[in-house]
Enzyme design. Sequence first.
Site, mmCIF file in Angstrom:
data_model
loop_
_atom_site.group_PDB
_atom_site.id
_atom_site.type_symbol
_atom_site.label_atom_id
_atom_site.label_comp_id
_atom_site.label_asym_id
_atom_site.label_seq_id
_atom_site.Cartn_x
_atom_site.Cartn_y
_atom_site.Cartn_z
ATOM 1 N N LEU A 15 0.815 -1.219 0.000
ATOM 2 C CA LEU A 15 0.000 0.000 0.000
ATOM 3 C C LEU A 15 0.845 1.264 0.000
ATOM 4 O O LEU A 15 0.403 2.322 -0.446
ATOM 5 C CB LEU A 15 -0.920 0.022 1.232
ATOM 6 C CG LEU A 15 -1.937 -1.102 1.342
ATOM 7 C CD1 LEU A 15 -2.682 -1.015 2.667
ATOM 8 C CD2 LEU A 15 -2.925 -1.041 0.174
ATOM 9 N N GLY A 16 2.042 1.179 0.537
ATOM 10 C CA GLY A 16 2.912 2.347 0.606
ATOM 11 C C GLY A 16 4.186 1.997 1.350
ATOM 12 O O GLY A 16 4.315 0.935 1.956
ATOM 13 N N GLY A 51 7.306 3.999 3.778
ATOM 14 C CA GLY A 51 7.771 5.212 4.437
ATOM 15 C C GLY A 51 9.052 4.972 5.203
ATOM 16 O O GLY A 51 9.695 3.913 5.071
ATOM 17 N N SER A 88 9.556 4.340 8.284
ATOM 18 C CA SER A 88 9.545 3.296 9.310
ATOM 19 C C SER A 88 9.301 1.908 8.744
ATOM 20 O O SER A 88 9.367 0.925 9.479
ATOM 21 C CB SER A 88 8.468 3.604 10.360
ATOM 22 O OG SER A 88 7.202 3.740 9.752
ATOM 23 N N VAL A 99 4.078 -0.961 4.048
ATOM 24 C CA VAL A 99 2.736 -1.318 4.513
ATOM 25 C C VAL A 99 2.066 -2.181 3.453
ATOM 26 O O VAL A 99 2.107 -1.857 2.254
ATOM 27 C CB VAL A 99 1.880 -0.062 4.787
ATOM 28 C CG1 VAL A 99 0.511 -0.460 5.324
ATOM 29 C CG2 VAL A 99 2.590 0.865 5.749
ATOM 30 N N LYS A 120 2.117 -3.247 8.721
ATOM 31 C CA LYS A 120 3.381 -2.512 8.538
ATOM 32 C C LYS A 120 4.547 -3.372 9.009
ATOM 33 O O LYS A 120 4.570 -3.831 10.149
ATOM 34 C CB LYS A 120 3.356 -1.196 9.318
ATOM 35 C CG LYS A 120 4.667 -0.412 9.241
ATOM 36 C CD LYS A 120 4.628 0.840 10.093
ATOM 37 C CE LYS A 120 3.842 1.952 9.441
ATOM 38 N NZ LYS A 120 4.584 2.572 8.322
ATOM 39 N N ASP A 140 6.395 13.118 13.393
ATOM 40 C CA ASP A 140 6.435 13.125 11.926
ATOM 41 C C ASP A 140 5.051 13.422 11.357
ATOM 42 O O ASP A 140 4.474 12.624 10.606
ATOM 43 C CB ASP A 140 6.954 11.784 11.411
ATOM 44 C CG ASP A 140 7.403 11.854 9.943
ATOM 45 O OD1 ASP A 140 7.559 12.981 9.432
ATOM 46 O OD2 ASP A 140 7.586 10.792 9.317
#
Length: 820
Positions: free
Chosen positions: A536-537, A539, A541, A544, A558, A651
Site C-alpha cells: 500500500l505504501g 515510508g 519506518s 505497509v 506494517k 512526523d
Amino acid sequence: MRSQTLKLLCKISYFNNRIATKDNTLCILLFLLIVLSFSRSANSKSLLHLRRGDSISVEGDDFITSPDNTFTCGFSGMGSNAYWFAIWFTNSKDKTVVWTAHRDMPVNGQGSRVSLRGDGTMVLTDVDGRIKWQTNTTNTDVAAAELLNTGNLVLKNRQGDILWESFDVPTDTLLPSQLLTKDKRLISSLRKGSLESGYFNLYFGSDNVLSLISDSPQISSLYWPNPDYDIYTSGRTNYNGSRFAVLDDMGVLFSSDHYQANASDIGFGMKRRLTIDPDGNLRIYSLINSTGLWMITWQAISQPCQVHGACGTNGICVYAPKPKCICTPGYTANDPSDWNAGCKPMFNQTLLNLGVKFLEVSQTDYFGSDLYYKPNFTLEACWNLCRSDSGCKGFTYRTWGNGHCYVKSDLFNGFTSPDFPGSVYIKLPRSLQVSKPSIFHDSSTMCESRGAEILVGSPSMYNIARKTVRWGYIYSFCLALGVIELLFFVLGWWFLFTKHGVPASVEAGYRMISNQFRRFNYAELKKATNNFREELGRGGSGAVYKGVLADDRVVAVKRLGDVVQGEDEFWAEMRTIGKINHMNLVRMWGFCSEGRHRLLVYEYVDNMSLDKHLFNSNFLGWKQRFAVALGTAKGLAYLHHECLEWVIHCDVKPENILLDGEFQPKIADFGLAKLFRRDSPGSEITRIRGTKGYMAPEWALNQPITAKVDVFGYGVVILEMVKGIKLSNWVVDDADNQKNPLQSFDRTVKEKSEGGNSSWVESIVDSRLEGNYSRKQVATLIQLGLSCVKEDQSKRPTMAAVVQTLMECEDETNKIPDRM
C-alpha cells in the site's frame, strides 16, 4: 540446634588455634560474628501457620508467608510510628499492600501485636492493650491462621475448614479468584503512599451494575459506567441479581452484569491485582518479575479527568499535558497538598448582592449539580436565569444544535476537554478581580475576539454570536456502532456459555479477539497478506501491505525496519499504543514480534493518505479540507493531552494523515518514535526526527523535543491545505528567503493583509476551489498555521488551543456550496 551450633564453634576455634595460636583476636571476632548471626536468626522467623495462643509483635521480625512465598503477612510501617497488620506481595519492589486489618486505625510501633487467642479470635492490640481489630470467630474451634498462595489469610479448624478469610473483607484490591459480591466494595486509599480509606468506591449498586462512585463528604457522584448513557448502551444488563465480579488467573475481569475486560498481557503465569487507585481509576496491574515493578495492563477510565471528584469541590481537572488540578477562578485551595479537600471561595456571598459578573472558561464543564436544564435556550436567557437565582454558582452553555443551558448549584469537579463544545460561566462578585485560567494557553488567532468577562448590563452580553456545533450526527454514529458491538458481544456470550462442549482453546481465542488488541504470529500475518504481495505504501519506518485476517477484517500490516528494542520492551510499547483509541487516530489491532520480525496490524483506511487528495487533480473541496484540519487537530490534542500515555508523533505530514470512507482524517504512525534509535547515523535520523519541510527547528538546534514539534508539522500541513501545493514546490519571490519559504510566506501575508482588505485571501488560497470556500476559515487557517510554525516553540499554540480556535469557525462550513 544450639548444641550443634556450639559444637561447630568449638571446631572452628580449634582449627584457628592450630593455624595461628598467636592470632586470638581473629578467633574472638569470628566467634562473636557467628553468635550475633545466630541470635538474629533466632529472633526472625517465617511462619506458615500461626497456632492458637501464638502472637506476632510489631517489634519482632516474625511474619506469615504463603507456601510459594508470593505473599507475606505481618506488620507494615508507614511514616514515623504508624503500623498496620497487612498482606503484601513479597517480591514487589515497594512491598505492595493488598489488604489491611484496620486501615483507618494504625497501631503504635512499640508494644502492638496480633494474637490468635484461646477463644478462636484473631485480635490486633495497641501498645496500651486496647483492641483495634478482631475477627468474628469467638467460641469457634479455630486451630490456626494460614496465608494461602492466593493471598487469602484464613482461619481454619483442625479439619481444614475455613471459618474466616480476609477475602471477605477487601480493602482497595481484588486478587485473582477473589469474589466481589453485593455486600462488599473496594475503597481507594486517601492518597498515594497512604493506606487509610479514600473517597472512591467500586461496588454493585441497587441496579445490579458494577459501578465506580465518588463518595466524598460533600457529594456522591457515579462516574462509571458513563452516566450519560443507559446501562444497555454501556454494554451492561441489570437482569442478573447475583451481583458478583472476579478477576481470573488469565487477567480477565468479569462481572454478573455482563461486563468483561481483558488485561493486555492476557494469559496464565502473571501475578496480577485489580486496584481502585487514589485517583479514582480502576486498574489491572501485572508484576514484572525481573524488576519488581508493576505495569498497568487495563484501566476503566481512559481520560483521567472523567473521574468525578478527582479535584474536589470547586476544582477543575486540566491536561497540562498530564492531568492536574486547579481551582475555579475566584476560589482557592483548602489544602494544596490534598485536592480531595477541594477549593473555597475567595469572596463573601453577600458581595453578590452588590452586582455580579460572569467569567467564561471555555471547553470546560462541571459534573452534575444541575439546578435547571434548558434545551434550545439562548445564551442571554441562560445568563439571566443564573443571575436571578441566588442558588446558582454558574452555568454551562453547550453549543450544539440550538444551545443547551445547565444552571449549576455546585461547581463539583470541573474538567476540560478539547472536544467539549461549550463553556462554563462562573458567577462572581463584580468587585472581585480574577483572570481567566490559561487552561489551553490560548492561541492569539481567533475567528472572533471574545472578552474574558461578561458584566451585568454590559452591551457585549447582547452582541455575542451564538455558536452552533453540529455534533448530532457524530453521536448518532457512535450510538449505532455501540449497538452493533453490543449485539456482537451478546451473540458471542450466547455461543460460549450456552453451548456445551466448547473447547478451552476456542474460548481463549474468543477472549483474545474480544479484546480487540492481540499478539499475532508471523505465519498468520504472512498468510493474511498473501506473502506480503499487495504493497500500500512505503515510508521511513517500513513498508505497509494490505491483508485480510481470518475473521475477514481488512487490515494494513506494517513491516518495521531496524527496531532496537528487545522483545519485552517492544511488547510493552505495543501495549501502550494499543490502549490509545480516538476517532481521528488509526486503530491498532495488534502486533507481531518473532525473532527479527516486527510487524504492526492496523485498521485498513479506505481513501489512502491526504497527499493523494490534495496535490493532484482528485483534490478535496474546502468543506473536506477544513474537516480534515479540525479532525487532525483533535487527534493530536488527544495524543498530547488526554490519552493514557502522552505521545509525541514526531512526523506529522500529509502522508501520515489517512482518510476513511467519509473522508474523515485518521492519524497514522503515532507512537513509533520510541521504537527506533534517535542517534543512529545516516537516514535513520531523518526518519525519526521527521520529514524535511515538516521538521521543527529544534531538531537541528539540539533543543529539547516537546509536543511543539507536532504543532510545527501540523502548521505546515494546514498551510499546504490552503495553498493546495506542497511546501517544497512553493515559489519564493524573495531571494533572501529561498531556503525558508515559510518566512517568505509570512512576510507576504503581512504585506497583503495590511489595511484590512480581505482580497488578500484570494491571492493565496488554492485557485482550483474556484471561490467555493469560507474566507473567514481560510484567513483563520493561514494565521493559525503561521503561529504554529514560529521558530520559537514557546510562541506556538498547543493543539488543544488549535482545536478551540477551529471549532469556533466550524459553522462557517455550512455557508459553502458542495463541490461538484
